[in-house]
Enzyme design. Structure first.
Site, PDB file in Angstrom:
ATOM      1  N   SER A 163      69.648  42.203  39.920  1.00  0.00           N
ATOM      2  CA  SER A 163      70.014  43.461  40.621  1.00  0.00           C
ATOM      3  C   SER A 163      68.727  43.831  41.504  1.00  0.00           C
ATOM      4  O   SER A 163      67.691  43.428  41.238  1.00  0.00           O
ATOM      5  CB  SER A 163      70.098  44.664  39.670  1.00  0.00           C
ATOM      6  N   GLU A 176      64.913  41.121  39.102  1.00  0.00           N
ATOM      7  CA  GLU A 176      64.923  42.505  39.872  1.00  0.00           C
ATOM      8  C   GLU A 176      64.605  42.277  41.071  1.00  0.00           C
ATOM      9  O   GLU A 176      63.462  41.782  41.465  1.00  0.00           O
ATOM     10  CB  GLU A 176      64.167  43.638  39.279  1.00  0.00           C
ATOM     11  N   CYS A 177      65.303  42.771  42.048  1.00  0.00           N
ATOM     12  CA  CYS A 177      64.945  42.737  43.554  1.00  0.00           C
ATOM     13  C   CYS A 177      64.567  41.345  44.126  1.00  0.00           C
ATOM     14  O   CYS A 177      65.230  40.553  44.297  1.00  0.00           O
ATOM     15  CB  CYS A 177      63.895  43.769  43.938  1.00  0.00           C
ATOM     16  N   GLY A 178      63.311  41.073  44.219  1.00  0.00           N
ATOM     17  CA  GLY A 178      62.893  39.779  44.924  1.00  0.00           C
ATOM     18  C   GLY A 178      63.559  38.505  43.726  1.00  0.00           C
ATOM     19  O   GLY A 178      63.797  37.796  44.188  1.00  0.00           O
TER      20      GLY A 178
END
Length: 444
Positions: A414, A321-323
């Site tokens: 994502s 997720e993200c990072g």
């Protein structure tokens, strides 16, 4: 069920809610009280400071993710064994997903959990005006009970007396104040406050500087309405059946604690590892790469070739997720510098000047480790990075046509931070998909 409790809200962001919360936690602990802190909204930074100060795990209360029943369950889950619950709000009291803060706001949480509100006001440039300001917030929503004010950035003891006298005209007490002193505040960076592990909050200075009417504060907290008994927030804990390795270091640290607890209750053994420092993965059947600050540690992450290779060849399900998504990409651009990353998903991450942020409801475009095609999940985004759209996007935003992320069925990457407790079957699917796999050998 009686749980003494208060919400610290504010007219706007930046008023000093976290600073005041830390001061109050210390003051209450000085009375030998066990204080359970909560944070409204999808925030990973403020809770680190509240946890370091209170010595208790901090949970996120969010009315977009959970309805009234879910919030009651989580609140009672977190408050077990505590003498008082102190909830730090998010942004301004009525700021949320919609213009009037009916959803995703501090006001919504205060209304649903019947929590008295203490308004934290930046009083640095006001005196008598604090009275109509506080009175307006008290009258705006009859379901949100504003019971007092805490003034921050006060110029002097005389200034505090002026504020107290002004508030008395509208029948609101000044419950305490902090002086205007930059050394009392916690440093910030592009995603919010610097994490507690990287900077020590000025606890001793706050304890010495805070002027608090503890008796009045406790009386208001104890006057909170009783709450109905709620069902258990977590299922009955199962024996550990699946080993799940999760990234945990300076670069990756953004997880909802209640989501990790859910995985453990469903049979996950959670094993932390460091993409920055470790050269091999622990023996595990699934892998979590949470959000964080890979852009601040891009050189170190890139240099750790052994870990990048281990993750690239990991055979089990991976949720990033993200990072974590940025870390799985082909590489990360920071300024003019390019740093190769794991290379497991297509595209390169570029840092931009403006953030993308907001609540998200997404629909799975194809099967992935937590969702079947067509299933919907709730989450949020908050990032400065950009990635070109992948050839195999994971999600479509509900209510729009925007597609986002990447999945090949085994890997889900994502920018959306999913809130798995809102849909526990996603956690069950992840563990079920990993259960039949042999643990990857350390050094894979």
């Amino acid at each position: 069920m009686r749980i003494p409790r208060l919400v610290l809200a504010a007219p706007h962001s930046g008023a000093g809610k976290t600073t005041v919360a830390l001061a109050l936690v210390q003051a209450l602990q000085g009375k030998s009280l066990k204080v359970q802190a909560f944070k409204v909204g999808p925030d990973y930074m403020d809770p680190t400071h509240l946890e370091a100060t209170s010595g208790r795990r901090v949970y996120n209360l969010d009315g977009f993710f959970l309805g009234e029943a879910g919030l009651l369950s989580l609140f009672q889950h977190g408050a077990k064994g505590a003498d008082l619950a102190l909830v730090e709000g998010v942004m301004g009291l009525f700021d949320g997903k919609d213009p009037l803060g009916r959803e995703g706001s501090t006001a919504q949480v205060a209304r649903l959990l019947r929590i008295p509100v203490v308004l934290v006001v930046d009083a640095s440039a006001m005196a008598g005006s604090i009275a109509p300001l506080a009175e307006g917030f008290r009258r705006f929503d009859p379901g949100v009970r504003v019971v007092g004010v805490f003034a921050n950035r006060v110029g002097s003891a005389r200034h505090a007396e002026l504020l107290r006298e002004a508030l008395a005209h509208v029948g609101l007490p000044l419950l305490g104040w902090l002086p205007q002193d930059p050394t009392l505040e916690i440093p910030e960076r592009h995603l919010g406050l610097v994490l507690a592990g990287e900077v020590a909050p000025p606890l001793r200075a706050l304890a010495q500087a805070a002027q608090v009417d503890l008796e009045a504060l406790l009386r208001l907290a104890r006057d909170a309405e009783p709450l109905p008994e709620a069902p258990a927030f977590l299922p009955e804990r199962r024996p550990s059946q699946v080993a799940v390795a999760y990234a945990w270091d300076q670069a990756f640290r953004f997880y909802y604690p209640e989501a990790l607890e859910l995985l453990q209750a469903l049979g996950a053994e959670l094993i932390p590892f460091s993409p920055l420092k470790d050269t091999r993965l622990p023996q595990a059947q699934a892998l979590l790469l949470g959000g964080g600050y890979p852009e601040l540690f891009a050189e170190g992450l890139s240099r750790n070739w052994a870990m990048r290779e281990a993750i690239h060849h990991f055979p089990g399900p991976i949720v990033a997720e993200c990072g974590g998504y940025m870390y799985l990409s082909q590489g990360l651009w920071v300024g003019e510098g390019f740093f190769p990353m794991v290379g497991l998903v297509p595209g390169e991450a570029h840092m931009a000047q403006s953030p993308i942020l907001g609540y998200r409801e997404v629909e799975a475009l194809r099967d992935n480790p937590v969702a079947k095609k067509g299933e919907r999940f709730k989450g949020h985004e908050f990032h400065y990075a950009r990635m070109e759209q992948s050839p195999s996007p994971a999600w479509r935003r509900v209510g729009g046509q925007e597609m986002e992320g990447y999945t090949d069925g085994r890997v889900l990457a994502s920018f959306v931070h999913l809130y798995l407790p809102a849909r526990p079957e996603g956690a069950r699917r992840l563990l079920a998909g990993a259960k039949g796999l042999p643990p990857s050998p350390s050094g894979s």
